[in-house]
Design a protein around this motif. Structure first.
Motif, PDB file in Angstrom:
ATOM      1  N   ASP A 138       6.258   0.770  -6.872  1.00 27.24           N
ATOM      2  CA  ASP A 138       6.481   1.955  -7.700  1.00 27.24           C
ATOM      3  C   ASP A 138       7.901   2.475  -7.562  1.00 27.24           C
ATOM      4  OD1 ASP A 138       5.593   2.530  -5.056  1.00 27.24           O
ATOM      5  OD2 ASP A 138       5.404   4.638  -5.584  1.00 27.24           O
ATOM      6  N   VAL A 139       8.426   2.479  -6.332  1.00 28.47           N
ATOM      7  CA  VAL A 139       9.752   3.064  -6.091  1.00 28.47           C
ATOM      8  C   VAL A 139      10.573   2.149  -5.191  1.00 28.47           C
ATOM      9  CG1 VAL A 139      11.019   5.056  -5.153  1.00 28.47           C
ATOM     10  CG2 VAL A 139       8.762   5.404  -6.135  1.00 28.47           C
ATOM     11  N   ILE A 140      11.870   2.058  -5.461  1.00 28.34           N
ATOM     12  CA  ILE A 140      12.802   1.528  -4.459  1.00 28.34           C
ATOM     13  C   ILE A 140      13.829   2.612  -4.188  1.00 28.34           C
ATOM     14  CG2 ILE A 140      14.200   0.250  -6.203  1.00 28.34           C
ATOM     15  CD1 ILE A 140      14.596  -1.799  -3.757  1.00 28.34           C
ATOM     16  N   SER A 141      13.950   2.981  -2.906  1.00 28.80           N
ATOM     17  CA  SER A 141      14.870   4.068  -2.542  1.00 28.80           C
ATOM     18  C   SER A 141      15.864   3.556  -1.506  1.00 28.80           C
ATOM     19  CB  SER A 141      14.057   5.252  -2.029  1.00 28.80           C
ATOM     20  OG  SER A 141      14.906   6.266  -1.576  1.00 28.80           O
ATOM     21  N   THR A 142      15.485   3.523  -0.223  1.00 27.47           N
ATOM     22  CA  THR A 142      16.403   2.931   0.771  1.00 27.47           C
ATOM     23  C   THR A 142      16.357   1.406   0.720  1.00 27.47           C
ATOM     24  OG1 THR A 142      14.729   2.803   2.508  1.00 27.47           O
ATOM     25  CG2 THR A 142      15.960   4.855   2.360  1.00 27.47           C
ATOM     26  N   GLY A 143      15.271   0.870   0.186  1.00 27.76           N
ATOM     27  CA  GLY A 143      15.102  -0.586   0.132  1.00 27.76           C
ATOM     28  C   GLY A 143      14.379  -1.143   1.351  1.00 27.76           C
ATOM     29  N   GLY A 144      14.050  -0.275   2.310  1.00 32.74           N
ATOM     30  CA  GLY A 144      13.401  -0.726   3.544  1.00 32.74           C
ATOM     31  C   GLY A 144      12.071  -1.435   3.289  1.00 32.74           C
ATOM     32  N   THR A 145      11.288  -0.897   2.383  1.00 31.54           N
ATOM     33  CA  THR A 145       9.986  -1.510   2.079  1.00 31.54           C
ATOM     34  C   THR A 145      10.172  -2.878   1.429  1.00 31.54           C
ATOM     35  OG1 THR A 145       9.066   0.689   1.790  1.00 31.54           O
ATOM     36  CG2 THR A 145       7.801  -1.138   0.848  1.00 31.54           C
ATOM     37  N   MET A 146      11.123  -2.964   0.509  1.00 36.08           N
ATOM     38  CA  MET A 146      11.363  -4.235  -0.189  1.00 36.08           C
ATOM     39  C   MET A 146      11.831  -5.319   0.783  1.00 36.08           C
ATOM     40  SD  MET A 146      10.894  -5.682  -2.977  1.00 36.08           S
ATOM     41  CE  MET A 146      10.476  -4.262  -3.975  1.00 36.08           C
ATOM     42  N   GLU A 180       0.854  -1.185   0.000  1.00 36.27           N
ATOM     43  CA  GLU A 180       0.000   0.000   0.000  1.00 36.27           C
ATOM     44  C   GLU A 180       0.897   1.243   0.000  1.00 36.27           C
ATOM     45  OE1 GLU A 180      -2.451   0.051   3.487  1.00 36.27           O
ATOM     46  OE2 GLU A 180      -3.149   2.081   3.102  1.00 36.27           O
ATOM     47  N   ALA A 181       0.658   2.300  -0.686  1.00 43.51           N
ATOM     48  CA  ALA A 181      -0.523   2.525  -1.487  1.00 43.51           C
ATOM     49  C   ALA A 181      -0.208   2.517  -2.983  1.00 43.51           C
ATOM     50  CB  ALA A 181      -1.118   3.879  -1.129  1.00 43.51           C
ATOM     51  N   MET A 182       0.979   3.002  -3.357  1.00 44.18           N
ATOM     52  CA  MET A 182       1.130   3.329  -4.775  1.00 44.18           C
ATOM     53  C   MET A 182       1.540   2.149  -5.673  1.00 44.18           C
ATOM     54  SD  MET A 182      -0.275   6.091  -5.159  1.00 44.18           S
ATOM     55  CE  MET A 182       0.014   6.015  -6.918  1.00 44.18           C
ATOM     56  N   GLY A 183       1.676   0.965  -5.082  1.00 42.33           N
ATOM     57  CA  GLY A 183       1.800  -0.222  -5.939  1.00 42.33           C
ATOM     58  C   GLY A 183       0.444  -0.656  -6.475  1.00 42.33           C
ATOM     59  N   GLN A 241       8.199  -1.811   8.529  1.00 38.91           N
ATOM     60  CA  GLN A 241       8.621  -1.117   7.298  1.00 38.91           C
ATOM     61  C   GLN A 241       9.270   0.208   7.655  1.00 38.91           C
ATOM     62  OE1 GLN A 241       5.591   0.990   5.255  1.00 38.91           O
ATOM     63  NE2 GLN A 241       6.692   1.188   3.330  1.00 38.91           N
ATOM     64  N   GLU A 242      10.434   0.475   7.054  1.00 39.75           N
ATOM     65  CA  GLU A 242      11.110   1.752   7.272  1.00 39.75           C
ATOM     66  C   GLU A 242      11.534   2.312   5.921  1.00 39.75           C
ATOM     67  OE1 GLU A 242      13.322   1.133  10.998  1.00 39.75           O
ATOM     68  OE2 GLU A 242      14.467   2.894  10.362  1.00 39.75           O
ATOM     69  N   THR A 243      11.149   3.553   5.620  1.00 40.38           N
ATOM     70  CA  THR A 243      11.599   4.211   4.385  1.00 40.38           C
ATOM     71  C   THR A 243      12.528   5.370   4.771  1.00 40.38           C
ATOM     72  OG1 THR A 243       9.904   5.922   4.218  1.00 40.38           O
ATOM     73  CG2 THR A 243       9.286   3.753   3.399  1.00 40.38           C
ATOM     74  N   GLY A 244      12.900   6.202   3.799  1.00 43.95           N
ATOM     75  CA  GLY A 244      13.760   7.348   4.096  1.00 43.95           C
ATOM     76  C   GLY A 244      13.057   8.407   4.934  1.00 43.95           C
TER      77      GLY A 244
HETATM   78  O1  LIG Z   1      12.844   1.946  -0.641  1.00 44.95           O
HETATM   79  P1  LIG Z   1      12.061   2.695   0.388  1.00 44.95           P
HETATM   80  O2  LIG Z   1      12.865   3.762   1.060  1.00 44.95           O
HETATM   81  O3  LIG Z   1      11.399   1.778   1.373  1.00 44.95           O
HETATM   82  O4  LIG Z   1      10.907   3.496  -0.373  1.00 44.95           O
HETATM   83  C1  LIG Z   1      10.020   2.895  -1.266  1.00 44.95           C
HETATM   84  C2  LIG Z   1       8.609   2.911  -0.783  1.00 44.95           C
HETATM   85  O5  LIG Z   1       8.198   4.256  -0.537  1.00 44.95           O
HETATM   86  C3  LIG Z   1       6.894   4.435  -1.079  1.00 44.95           C
HETATM   87  O6  LIG Z   1       5.918   3.972  -0.195  1.00 44.95           O
HETATM   88  P2  LIG Z   1       5.351   4.753   1.050  1.00 44.95           P
HETATM   89  O7  LIG Z   1       5.606   3.933   2.280  1.00 44.95           O
HETATM   90  O8  LIG Z   1       5.780   6.171   1.052  1.00 44.95           O
HETATM   91  O9  LIG Z   1       3.788   4.643   0.835  1.00 44.95           O
HETATM   92  P3  LIG Z   1       2.818   5.234  -0.269  1.00 44.95           P
HETATM   93  O10 LIG Z   1       2.874   4.247  -1.396  1.00 44.95           O
HETATM   94  O11 LIG Z   1       1.552   5.216   0.485  1.00 44.95           O
HETATM   95  O12 LIG Z   1       3.304   6.604  -0.677  1.00 44.95           O
HETATM   96  C4  LIG Z   1       6.911   3.547  -2.308  1.00 44.95           C
HETATM   97  O13 LIG Z   1       5.583   3.210  -2.693  1.00 44.95           O
HETATM   98  C5  LIG Z   1       7.694   2.343  -1.860  1.00 44.95           C
HETATM   99  O14 LIG Z   1       6.844   1.345  -1.330  1.00 44.95           O
END
Ligand SMILES: O=P(O)(O)OC[C@H]1O[C@H](OP(=O)(O)OP(=O)(O)O)[C@H](O)[C@@H]1O
Ligand SMILES: Nc1nc2[nH]cnc2c(=O)[nH]1
Length: 183
Positions: free
Chosen positions: A121-129, A60-63, A96-99
């Motif tokens: 949608d995005v991989i940034s720090t990789g915490g969500t993955m 959730e949410a943007m996937g 879950q931890e993001t930036g």
């Molecule tokens: O690699 P990371 O640093 O973990 O970032 C990636 C995550 O960040 C965003 O999700 P977010 O938790 O912001 O939720 P959203 O989709 O509701 O915006 C995005 O959808 C990824 O799941």
């Protein structure tokens, strides 16, 4: 291609110290055009052998718009890891931890042996993955493939090294001086 063109001009805002880019695919704002969504879905379909996939998993949410579009094209069902607990039998909670945020994600609907494609949608720090992969491991699923549309930072490399899974991405970017640069 539309994805790259639209990213180059997208706005950046600060979330704490994190320079956060805002784009229709990663935020759903200002507006999601079907041409862009279709382009992204078709580019993902070209990267994945859907014959070997039982279920898609996203966070959730943007996937969600991504797996919805992919499911309509491929007939493969999907599961959304929610930020809300449902307390269903077998629900798997992970941290879950993001930036810019910390929280919990909850996995339901995956059975042992399921062959899974992870989409985000995005991989940034990789915490969500890491959180998604951990939950799938605990469920006994087989992670067959991973696709993230947008890659920024070192998260992809970190997750690949930590988990041994390869991550496919469609576009790599950096955010510098308040601007997106396509790498
Ligand atoms: O690699 P990371 O640093 O973990 O970032 C990636 C995550 O960040 C965003 O999700 P977010 O938790 O912001 O939720 P959203 O989709 O509701 O915006 C995005 O959808 C990824 O799941
Ligand atoms: N939209 C958006 N999503 C993200 N997920 C992780 N980093 C980002 C970012 O900078 N922008």
């Amino acid at each position: 291609m539309l994805l790259e063109e639209t990213l180059k001009s997208c706005p950046i805002v600060k979330r704490g110290k994190y320079e956060y880019f805002i784009h229709p695919i990663s935020d759903g704002v200002p507006i999601v055009n079907p041409e862009l969504l279709r382009e992204v879905a078709i580019r993902i379909i070209k990267e994945v052998d859907f014959e070997n996939i039982d279920k898609m998993v996203t966070a959730e949410a943007m996937g969600i718009p991504l797996v919805t579009t992919l499911s309509l094209y491929t007939d493969v069902p999907y599961v959304i890891m929610r930020k809300r607990e449902y307390k269903l039998e077998g629900e798997i909670p992970v941290h879950q931890e993001t930036g810019y945020s910390k929280g919990q994600l909850y996995l339901n609907g995956i059975e042992e042996g399921d062959r899974v494609l992870i989409v985000d949608d995005v991989i940034s720090t990789g915490g969500t993955m890491i959180a998604i992969i951990n939950a799938l491991k605990r469920a006994g699923a087989e992670v067959k493939d991973i696709v993230c549309v947008i890659e920024r930072g070192e998260g992809k490399k970190i997750v690949e090294k930590k988990t041994g899974h390869k991550i496919k991405t469609l576009v790599k970017l950096d955010v510098k001086d308040g601007k997106v640069m396509i790498l």
